[in-house]
Scaffold this active site. Structure first.
Site, PDB file in Angstrom:
ATOM      1  N   ASP A 245      36.894  35.652  36.682  1.00 49.13           N
ATOM      2  CA  ASP A 245      37.155  36.556  35.549  1.00 49.13           C
ATOM      3  C   ASP A 245      37.980  37.757  35.988  1.00 49.13           C
ATOM      4  O   ASP A 245      38.473  38.512  35.144  1.00 49.13           O
ATOM      5  CB  ASP A 245      35.842  37.017  34.902  1.00 49.13           C
ATOM      6  CG  ASP A 245      34.858  37.583  35.909  1.00 49.13           C
ATOM      7  OD1 ASP A 245      34.517  36.868  36.866  1.00 49.13           O
ATOM      8  OD2 ASP A 245      34.444  38.739  35.756  1.00 49.13           O
ATOM      9  N   ASN A 246      38.122  37.967  37.285  1.00 47.51           N
ATOM     10  CA  ASN A 246      38.933  39.074  37.791  1.00 47.51           C
ATOM     11  C   ASN A 246      40.246  38.574  38.386  1.00 47.51           C
ATOM     12  O   ASN A 246      40.873  39.269  39.176  1.00 47.51           O
ATOM     13  CB  ASN A 246      38.157  39.865  38.844  1.00 47.51           C
ATOM     14  CG  ASN A 246      36.995  40.629  38.224  1.00 47.51           C
ATOM     15  OD1 ASN A 246      36.977  40.888  37.023  1.00 47.51           O
ATOM     16  ND2 ASN A 246      36.020  40.987  39.034  1.00 47.51           N
TER      17      ASN A 246
HETATM   18  P1  AMP Z   1      33.323  43.395  36.570  1.00 48.11           P
HETATM   19  O1  AMP Z   1      32.501  43.071  37.768  1.00 48.11           O
HETATM   20  O2  AMP Z   1      33.605  44.853  36.394  1.00 48.11           O
HETATM   21  O3  AMP Z   1      34.571  42.569  36.504  1.00 48.11           O
HETATM   22  O4  AMP Z   1      32.454  43.011  35.291  1.00 48.11           O
HETATM   23  C1  AMP Z   1      31.867  41.743  35.126  1.00 48.11           C
HETATM   24  C2  AMP Z   1      31.303  41.612  33.734  1.00 48.11           C
HETATM   25  O5  AMP Z   1      30.291  42.595  33.477  1.00 48.11           O
HETATM   26  C3  AMP Z   1      32.327  41.780  32.619  1.00 48.11           C
HETATM   27  O6  AMP Z   1      31.984  40.899  31.576  1.00 48.11           O
HETATM   28  C4  AMP Z   1      32.135  43.221  32.201  1.00 48.11           C
HETATM   29  O7  AMP Z   1      32.558  43.462  30.881  1.00 48.11           O
HETATM   30  C5  AMP Z   1      30.624  43.360  32.341  1.00 48.11           C
HETATM   31  N1  AMP Z   1      30.219  44.768  32.540  1.00 48.11           N
HETATM   32  C6  AMP Z   1      30.476  45.532  33.616  1.00 48.11           C
HETATM   33  N2  AMP Z   1      29.951  46.759  33.446  1.00 48.11           N
HETATM   34  C7  AMP Z   1      29.357  46.790  32.228  1.00 48.11           C
HETATM   35  C8  AMP Z   1      28.643  47.777  31.489  1.00 48.11           C
HETATM   36  N3  AMP Z   1      28.429  48.998  31.957  1.00 48.11           N
HETATM   37  N4  AMP Z   1      28.177  47.420  30.267  1.00 48.11           N
HETATM   38  C9  AMP Z   1      28.394  46.185  29.774  1.00 48.11           C
HETATM   39  N5  AMP Z   1      29.041  45.224  30.436  1.00 48.11           N
HETATM   40  C10 AMP Z   1      29.531  45.509  31.655  1.00 48.11           C
HETATM   41 MG    MG Z   2      36.120  42.180  35.538  1.00 49.10          MG
END
Ligand code: AMP
Ligand code: MG
Length: 478
Positions: A245-246
């Site tokens: 997803d990244n």
């Molecule tokens: P990331 O590791 O930042 O790429 O995030 C992975 C997933 O977690 C994605 O679906 C983000 O939208 C979700 N996510 C990260 N931080 C939050 C948050 N504070 N509230 C809701 N969803 C989050």
């Molecule tokens: Mg992400």
């Protein structure tokens, strides 16, 4: 001149997004704003209060159509349905030169995809993304950009209460490998096919007429990822969370969570506090890119060929090509760092052997390469036996090639003087979030805008961390 929106993603089948307005903070306050990028997008002027409202979710700019995107992803190898849990895509802006950019708020509140999260972001991690993404841009690495950080005036509950903020991210799109995995997980072949054609038109229009759009898209994405990971390795960047997803199919670096730059070189360096097994260590990044691309191929498989075995064979051939293609790209990249103008058979070994003694010496990645570029090879880390033997080989290669001016310029263009060193980034973020002092952040940002230019006054920015300054772990910005 204003921002001109044309929101094509919001015209895709509804399963790809949710129309959720961003949370409107009551007292948004502009923290940092990237005027050069704003002008690139077509925005010439606006007062600070307006910018703070537009880029916090308080009042989206005219033409915006806020949505949250659906996607899935393999996180540390495990598959989940995800989606924008704390982001709001305002829409796409078409810049004066015709290029299209996603404008996305990050930290703008809960969405249907938030799961247990609060949808919010703290100021420190949003400033971190701003600083590092803009530094990557200046380093010449493909990346999403940062337009603004707006303080929300609201608290965000983490281990402590922290000041909240919203980052505005600018990207050539937010389509990820995980977006395709999402369509595949829903077993919606038509939606998948629509998405492939959409992505191809947006990112590789020259391939849009292909008889088979899916393999054409795959080939494009693989090339972009090879270039990207080689560029990361050129500047010593560790992404830290290379989940599918990244991984943006544009080939831009996306999601600056626990990322970090190498100080002393060790191939297995990991900073991310959540990467306990070193899955996303510095030297593992090419292997992980290939793993993610295999997941991408799996998602596209129904569109690769009509017959299942033929589709698998086509995908497998492509995945098998990754390793030799990456190796060739990496060697070409290292030639730039070493000032080697023409390719020779032994160049790969020369680069490997350099890294081998650098790891043994704990040599600073950035400073060692720049010292080679400057011809400053006295003292540590160049005084060990392996280093001296290697220097002899490299000098012989350089002497046989001649063209010293050209080689020197090549090295100076590929070996930065300054990178966002972790201890400096942490200190700047601490001053901003604990004392409300943005001066160290602004100073660092200014220096990092000219990363290849040797000049007076850089000592503090070039110095590796003292033992007590060393950052041992970085944390996701959640
Ligand atoms: P990331 O590791 O930042 O790429 O995030 C992975 C997933 O977690 C994605 O679906 C983000 O939208 C979700 N996510 C990260 N931080 C939050 C948050 N504070 N509230 C809701 N969803 C989050
Ligand atoms: Mg992400």
């Amino acid at each position: 001149m204003a921002l001109v929106f044309d929101n094509t993603y919001a015209r895709l089948p509804e399963l790809f997004f949710s129309r959720t307005p961003p949370h409107a903070p009551r007292a948004p306050e502009l923290g940092v704003f990237n005027w050069p990028l704003a002008r690139r997008l077509g925005l010439e002027a606006a007062d600070e209060a307006t910018l703070a409202r537009w880029f916090s979710g308080a009042e989206p700019p005219p033409g915006a159509e806020p949505i949250s995107q659906a996607y899935a992803g393999h996180q540390f190898g495990g598959f989940s349905i995800l989606g924008d849990g704390r982001a709001s895509l305002l829409g796409e802006v078409v810049a004066p030169d015709g290029r299209r950019f996603d404008i996305q708020l990050k930290g703008s509140g809960r969405t249907p995809f938030s799961r247990r999260g609060d949808g919010k972001a703290a100021l420190g991690p949003m400033l971190r993304e701003f600083l590092v993404s803009e530094a990557m841009q200046a380093l010449g690495v493909a990346t999403t950009r940062s337009l603004a950080v707006v303080a929300t005036g609201e608290g965000v509950a983490r281990e402590d209460m922290l000041p909240g903020a919203v980052l505005t991210r600018v990207a050539s799109s937010h389509l990820r490998v995980g977006t395709f995995q999402y369509a595949q997980a829903l077993r919606d072949r038509e939606a998948l096919s629509t998405l492939v054609e959409y992505a191809l038109a947006r990112h590789a229009p020259e391939r849009a007429g292909a008889a088979r759009p899916a393999p054409a898209l795959f080939d494009h994405v693989m090339e972009k990822q090879i270039d990207l990971v080689a560029a990361w390795m050129r500047v010593g960047f560790i992404h830290g969370v290379m989940n599918t997803d990244n991984m943006a199919i544009s080939g831009e670096t996306i999601d600056y969570g626990p990322c970090a730059f190498l100080d002393d070189y060790h191939p297995l360096t990991v900073f991310s506090s959540i990467d306990e097994r070193g899955r996303y260590a510095f030297a593992n990044q090419p292997r992980i890119a290939a793993w993610n691309l295999a997941r991408f191929a799996e998602a596209l498989l129904p569109l690769f060929a009509d017959e299942a075995q033929a589709a698998i064979d086509l995908a497998q051939q492509r995945i098998d090509a990754f390793e030799p293609r990456f190796r060739a790209r990496w060697i070409a990249m290292m030639r730039g760092k070493l000032g080697l103008i023409e390719a020779r058979e032994e160049d790969g070994a020369l680069a490997d052997d350099l890294l081998s003694w650098m790891a043994d010496e704990g040599a600073d990645y950035t400073n060692t390469f720049r010292a080679l570029a400057e011809g400053e090879t006295e003292g540590a880390p160049f005084d060990g036996e392996a280093a001296r033997a290697w220097l002899t080989r490299w000098r012989a290669r350089r002497a046989a090639q001649g063209r010293d001016d050209e080689a020197g310029a090549l090295m100076r263009a590929n070996n930065p003087v300054v990178i966002p060193r972790n201890h400096l980034v942490e200190a700047a973020l601490k001053a901003a979030s604990e004392a409300g002092d943005l001066a160290p952040f602004e100073a660092l940002l200014r220096v990092l805008a000219r990363p290849y230019e040797m000049r007076e006054g850089l000592e503090r920015f070039r110095a590796p961390p003292q033992p007590q300054e060393r950052v041992r772990a970085t944390f996701c910005g959640t």
